[in-house]
Enzyme design. Structure first.
Site, PDB file in Angstrom:
ATOM      1  N   SER A 235       0.830  -1.191   0.149  1.00 27.42           N
ATOM      2  CA  SER A 235       0.009   0.156  -0.027  1.00 27.42           C
ATOM      3  C   SER A 235       0.872   1.333  -0.057  1.00 27.42           C
ATOM      4  O   SER A 235       2.094   1.090   0.480  1.00 27.42           O
ATOM      5  CB  SER A 235      -0.776  -0.008   1.065  1.00 27.42           C
ATOM      6  OG  SER A 235      -1.537   1.277   1.352  1.00 27.42           O
ATOM      7  N   TYR A 248      -1.762  -1.246  10.426  1.00 25.00           N
ATOM      8  CA  TYR A 248      -1.848  -1.365   9.103  1.00 25.00           C
ATOM      9  C   TYR A 248      -0.675  -0.886   8.136  1.00 25.00           C
ATOM     10  O   TYR A 248      -0.054  -1.385   7.315  1.00 25.00           O
ATOM     11  CB  TYR A 248      -3.172  -0.723   8.392  1.00 25.00           C
ATOM     12  CG  TYR A 248      -3.481  -1.137   6.902  1.00 25.00           C
ATOM     13  CD1 TYR A 248      -3.648  -2.245   6.399  1.00 25.00           C
ATOM     14  CD2 TYR A 248      -3.128  -0.166   6.156  1.00 25.00           C
ATOM     15  CE1 TYR A 248      -3.898  -2.567   5.022  1.00 25.00           C
ATOM     16  CE2 TYR A 248      -3.367  -0.115   4.762  1.00 25.00           C
ATOM     17  CZ  TYR A 248      -3.550  -1.605   4.050  1.00 25.00           C
ATOM     18  OH  TYR A 248      -3.739  -1.676   2.787  1.00 25.00           O
TER      19      TYR A 248
END
Length: 344
Positions: A235, A248
């Site tokens: 990401s 995350y």
């Protein structure tokens, strides 16, 4: 890149629209072998080079909900500021006939888009799921109706033994495994101050530890078979943290570095390892669930739209193809250019 939302189980996600699969000549052999550089239908590709596949688009520009409609999700409000090109048709994708690719977390969302693009490129696809067995089997049926080959396999990737079993069964299906896409993961939101170690591990196990175990198992199979390609889905939050995303962001940073370290160690055996870092990817209902975030993204992204699962899929197909035979240890950012935006 993720929008704030409630924690979800690994491998969950919404569906994505799908392209038509080509009728390809099947071949066997290593994906980086010179025989795979010549597409069997190269003349047909040239004839169709001016035709783009827009089968995933609802209606026509100007229709409500169409990605090219000004003000629609995935589109900026200025109709003259951006142009959204149609994605490549199946005939324009690299030829992956003869490859067998395992995509984890492929029952929905980004994983589904990745699996469909590999199938469109001619690969045999193993569709992994944890809880979405019905959706995974429906995807397999869709691929098969279009002339492709696919298999659905379930596994809990937070368990090391399950990762190894999944890879073993995937390789046993067609007698080889040439590609792995580590897509499965979770995207919860929580303030760091109130986070427990158990909360941290609930993200690290599916997002990082499964990547380690699946890659290790797949690399052993690929090494025996002469090589292959592994791609981790990371990401842009790997190096651009967001509030309430500490666990995350850290997990995705670990995934990017794991790809680089694995590329270093597995390279001598013909195994390439890369990562793909997506930006904000559209899903059904996103604009309703997070209107302010979608608006900010559309204002910031140079290309004027949110990403689609197929955008990530195309990046993965490229990295698994002979066109990327000298690319390893790389993080390919797929974010429409939003990372180029200055933050000061």
């Amino acid at each position: 890149m993720t929008e704030p939302r409630a924690p979800r189980r690994p491998n969950a996600g919404g569906g994505a629209a799908t392209p038509e699969l080509p009728d390809r000549q099947r071949k066997s052999g290593h994906p980086d072998h010179p025989d795979h550089l010549a597409h069997p239908n190269h003349q047909e590709r040239r004839r169709n080079s001016d035709h783009r596949d827009n089968s995933d688009r609802p209606g026509h520009p100007g229709d409500p909900g169409h990605p090219d409609t000004p003000g629609a999700p995935g589109r900026s409000g200025d109709p003259g500021r951006h142009h959204t090109p149609l994605r490549p048709a199946a005939s324009e994708l690299p030829d992956l006939a003869g490859q067998v690719v395992l995509v984890t977390g492929a029952a929905g969302g980004v994983g589904r888009g990745i699996a469909m693009r590999f199938a469109a490129a001619g690969a045999d696809v193993v569709v992994h799921y944890r809880t979405g067995g019905e959706a995974a089997r429906a995807l397999v049926e869709e691929i098969e109706r279009a002339g492709g080959r696919a298999l659905a396999l379930g596994a809990d990737l937070t368990v090391e033994g399950e990762c190894h079993r999944l890879v073993t069964e995937a390789a046993g299906w067609r007698g080889r495994l040439t590609g792995l896409v580590n897509n499965a993961g979770v995207q919860p939101t929580q303030e760091l101050a109130g986070m427990s170690l158990a909360d941290w591990r609930a993200v690290a196990d599916p997002n990082v530890h499964s990547v380690f175990a699946c890659t290790q198992a797949a690399a052993a199979v690929m090494r025996a078979g002469g090589g292959g390609s592994v791609t981790h889905i990371a990401s842009i939050e790997a190096d651009r943290p967001a509030p309430r995303h500490a666990h995350y962001c850290a997990s995705k940073a670990a995934v990017v570095m794991h790809a680089r370290a694995a590329a270093l160690e597995y390279g001598p055996y013909g195994i390439r390892v890369n990562s793909v870092s997506p930006g904000l990817i559209a899903r059904p209902g996103l604009a309703d669930d997070w209107p302010e975030g979608v608006r900010r993204w559309q204002q910031a992204v140079p290309t004027g739209r949110l990403g689609r699962p197929e955008d990530v899929g195309d990046a993965c197909v490229f990295l698994a193809s002979p066109m990327a035979s000298w690319i390893t240890g790389h993080d390919l950012v797929v974010d429409g250019g939003v990372s180029a935006r200055p933050t000061w």
